[in-house]
Design an enzyme around this catalytic site. Structure first.
Site, PDB file in Angstrom:
ATOM      1  N   ALA A  43      31.305 -29.329  24.168  1.00 41.78           N
ATOM      2  CA  ALA A  43      30.794 -28.665  22.972  1.00 41.78           C
ATOM      3  C   ALA A  43      29.810 -29.556  22.232  1.00 41.78           C
ATOM      4  CB  ALA A  43      31.955 -28.274  22.054  1.00 41.78           C
ATOM      5  N   ASP A  46      26.591 -29.524  24.246  1.00 41.66           N
ATOM      6  CA  ASP A  46      25.894 -28.255  24.026  1.00 41.66           C
ATOM      7  C   ASP A  46      25.208 -28.230  22.671  1.00 41.66           C
ATOM      8  OD1 ASP A  46      26.718 -27.364  26.476  1.00 41.66           O
ATOM      9  OD2 ASP A  46      28.370 -26.141  25.712  1.00 41.66           O
ATOM     10  N   SER A  91      20.733 -22.774  35.224  1.00 38.15           N
ATOM     11  CA  SER A  91      21.795 -22.774  34.225  1.00 38.15           C
ATOM     12  C   SER A  91      21.784 -21.427  33.516  1.00 38.15           C
ATOM     13  CB  SER A  91      21.572 -23.902  33.209  1.00 38.15           C
ATOM     14  OG  SER A  91      21.660 -25.156  33.828  1.00 38.15           O
ATOM     15  N   LEU A  92      22.716 -21.229  32.595  1.00 34.52           N
ATOM     16  CA  LEU A  92      22.776 -19.995  31.820  1.00 34.52           C
ATOM     17  C   LEU A  92      22.566 -20.298  30.346  1.00 34.52           C
ATOM     18  CD1 LEU A  92      25.899 -18.217  33.378  1.00 34.52           C
ATOM     19  CD2 LEU A  92      23.501 -17.679  33.788  1.00 34.52           C
ATOM     20  N   LYS A 123      34.174 -17.415  33.056  1.00 33.33           N
ATOM     21  CA  LYS A 123      33.350 -18.615  33.231  1.00 33.33           C
ATOM     22  C   LYS A 123      34.288 -19.775  33.566  1.00 33.33           C
ATOM     23  CE  LYS A 123      29.626 -21.296  31.129  1.00 33.33           C
ATOM     24  NZ  LYS A 123      30.230 -22.616  31.363  1.00 33.33           N
ATOM     25  N   ASP A 125      35.605 -23.338  34.371  1.00 32.94           N
ATOM     26  CA  ASP A 125      35.192 -24.671  33.937  1.00 32.94           C
ATOM     27  C   ASP A 125      35.384 -25.637  35.096  1.00 32.94           C
ATOM     28  OD1 ASP A 125      34.186 -26.539  32.259  1.00 32.94           O
ATOM     29  OD2 ASP A 125      36.002 -26.804  31.072  1.00 32.94           O
ATOM     30  N   ARG A 144      25.316 -28.995  42.777  1.00 28.51           N
ATOM     31  CA  ARG A 144      24.145 -28.428  42.105  1.00 28.51           C
ATOM     32  C   ARG A 144      23.019 -29.457  41.992  1.00 28.51           C
ATOM     33  NH1 ARG A 144      23.116 -24.979  37.444  1.00 28.51           N
ATOM     34  NH2 ARG A 144      25.328 -24.770  36.941  1.00 28.51           N
ATOM     35  N   GLU A 187      32.095 -22.001  42.179  1.00 25.74           N
ATOM     36  CA  GLU A 187      32.611 -23.104  41.377  1.00 25.74           C
ATOM     37  C   GLU A 187      33.812 -23.714  42.080  1.00 25.74           C
ATOM     38  OE1 GLU A 187      31.355 -24.523  37.446  1.00 25.74           O
ATOM     39  OE2 GLU A 187      30.652 -22.923  38.753  1.00 25.74           O
ATOM     40  N   LYS A 303      26.474 -10.337  33.333  1.00 28.73           N
ATOM     41  CA  LYS A 303      25.288 -10.201  34.181  1.00 28.73           C
ATOM     42  C   LYS A 303      24.874  -8.734  34.305  1.00 28.73           C
ATOM     43  CE  LYS A 303      27.037 -13.917  37.197  1.00 28.73           C
ATOM     44  NZ  LYS A 303      27.488 -14.236  38.566  1.00 28.73           N
TER      45      LYS A 303
END
Length: 455
Positions: A43, A46, A91-92, A123, A125, A144, A187, A303
């Site tokens: 967090a 971000d 990325s998103l 999502k 983690d 990635r 993932e 999506k």
């Protein structure tokens, strides 16, 4: 003249802030993706990235192609062979609340002329993974990396039991004739219980523990010795393909069905929604069940279902316009406050810190949390021995929200600020009008250490 000077100072200050943000983000990106040893929470990272992106968007003159906002994913390490992805791994963009999620759905509806079906998925983690199959056989697995080039971890991934080494016939038939290979994405993660066991084992052996399940998964995946990876409890959820035209599926919902038919582990918590209300309901349901899931999630990915409409919407420099990640609000957990210690900062300010029974909060283990100052301790009536509620809302050090009075033991101890510095023994002073106590000694070792670390 004065207005012009003020504008110049403002612009210079903003430019300096941008440079500091870029340097800080690159530092933490390296620690996270290359060293598997993060110093701050997801967090907090971000938050830094969002601030930088907001400044660059508001001031195009400060944009730079080398800015972290123009990158996708993390760095590529040098201990594994590089792998160029068949197609860039993006990325998103994030929606931090329903207002931002609704704004994305409204933009999508405006661009396409109507509300179109959306697929909502948990999502996970974990750590991103790309698997390449040729003639139905697994030939390569890659991280990635920076989004364009990853690391070859094929030998290690072959030890993960839910990764099929050969596609099941039912799914393999869905690949168009003449397509030699397909790159599938998902993932890789470590279940909560396995993460706790791994860290308990590390503590018993006196070795370094992992910060959270995501980095435990990434660290396990990037072992030089595949037998170490094999000993770790890793699993996958697959949800994407590099080139949708390679298979018969026409949208995300059909892709997930095809992946199941191929033999992949696909998360069961998915929903095809035809209204914003249904999207909200799914997000709320996932938030409620978050705690009971055996793996970590930090939100919901939404999506556009149709591949044709995805192509129509396209991409920005770093993210698809046809998808967004709704991030869950800060997570709260309960734990026992075992002691309150005093931390001396570089300016001499003394901060009470709660020493807690370690607890997993929002993806990382929390054992210490700030109590800010003595007034806050008294206002919240936090006592040693209390069961307390801890929250991590983007801060580097989480905070104690409040005690649960109904669980307070009879011998819970009231805490007061000590009279002398715990580092040097000098008297602590509280100036009138200030909340903080300070050690005023010029020779305090704790202050010297903090100043050195800050520098």
């Amino acid at each position: 003249m004065s207005n012009s000077a003020e504008d110049t100072v403002s612009e210079e200050t903003l430019a300096e802030r941008v440079l500091r943000l870029r340097k800080e983000i690159e530092y933490h990106t390296h620690r996270y993706y290359v060293l598997d040893d993060p110093e701050i929470s997801d967090a907090a990272f971000d938050s830094l990235m969002r601030e930088l992106r907001d400044i660059e968007q508001a001031h195009p003159e400060l944009q730079d192609p080398s800015s972290p906002t123009q990158r996708v994913g993390g760095a590529v390490g040098n201990q594994f062979a590089p792998v160029v992805h068949e197609q860039r791994m993006y990325s998103l963009d994030n929606a931090m609340n329903f207002e931002e999620l609704d704004a994305w759905m409204e933009r999508t509806e405006a661009a396409l002329g109507s509300f179109v079906p959306l697929v909502c998925e948990l999502k996970i983690d974990g750590s991103s993974l790309a698997l390449t199959y040729e003639q139905g056989k697994l030939v390569r697995a890659a991280t990635r990396g920076d989004g364009t080039t990853g690391e070859d971890v094929t030998v290690n991934v072959r030890t993960v039991h839910d990764v099929p080494l050969r596609l099941m016939d039912e799914g393999y038939k869905g690949i168009h004739a003449g397509i030699p290979s397909v790159e599938l994405r998902g993932e890789i993660y470590m279940p909560k219980s396995s993460f706790e066991s791994l860290n308990a084992q590390a503590e018993a052996m006196g070795t370094k523990t992992f910060a959270n399940p995501r980095n435990a998964a990434a660290g396990s995946l990037r072992q030089k010795d595949a037998s170490v990876t094999a000993e770790r409890d890793l699993s996958t959820f697959m949800y994407a393909i590099a080139r949708e035209a390679s298979i018969e599926a026409t949208g995300q919902w059909e892709l997930l069905e095809w992946l199941r038919a191929c033999g992949f582990h696909v998360n069961p918590d998915v929903r095809r929604c035809t209204s914003a209300k249904e999207v909200h309901e799914f997000c709320k349901e996932c938030l409620e069940k978050r705690e009971s899931l055996p793996y970590e999630i930090d939100g919901v990915v939404v999506k556009v279902d149709s591949f044709a409409l995805q192509e129509e919407l396209g991409y920005t420099a770093r993210a698809p316009r046809w998808a967004i990640a709704y991030k869950f609000p800060p997570e709260e957990k309960t734990t026992v406050l075992r002691d309150i210690t005093v931390q001396v900062g570089r300016t001499g300010a003394c901060t009470p810190v709660a020493e807690l029974d370690p607890v997993l909060v929002a993806g990382s283990t929390v054992a210490r949390a700030t109590l800010h100052n003595e007034d806050e301790v008294q206002r919240k009536d936090v006592r040693i021995g209390d069961t307390v509620i801890v929250r991590k809302a983007g801060d580097v050090i989480p905070e104690v929200l409040r005690p649960i009075l109904s669980l307070r033991p009879a011998d819970a101890k009231v805490w007061t600020m000590p009279k002398v510095c715990p580092s040097c023994g000098s008297p602590l002073v509280r100036e009138e009008g200030e909340a903080a106590y300070r050690c005023v000694s010029l020779d305090c070792p704790a202050q010297a250490q903090e100043r050195l670390m800050h520098w």
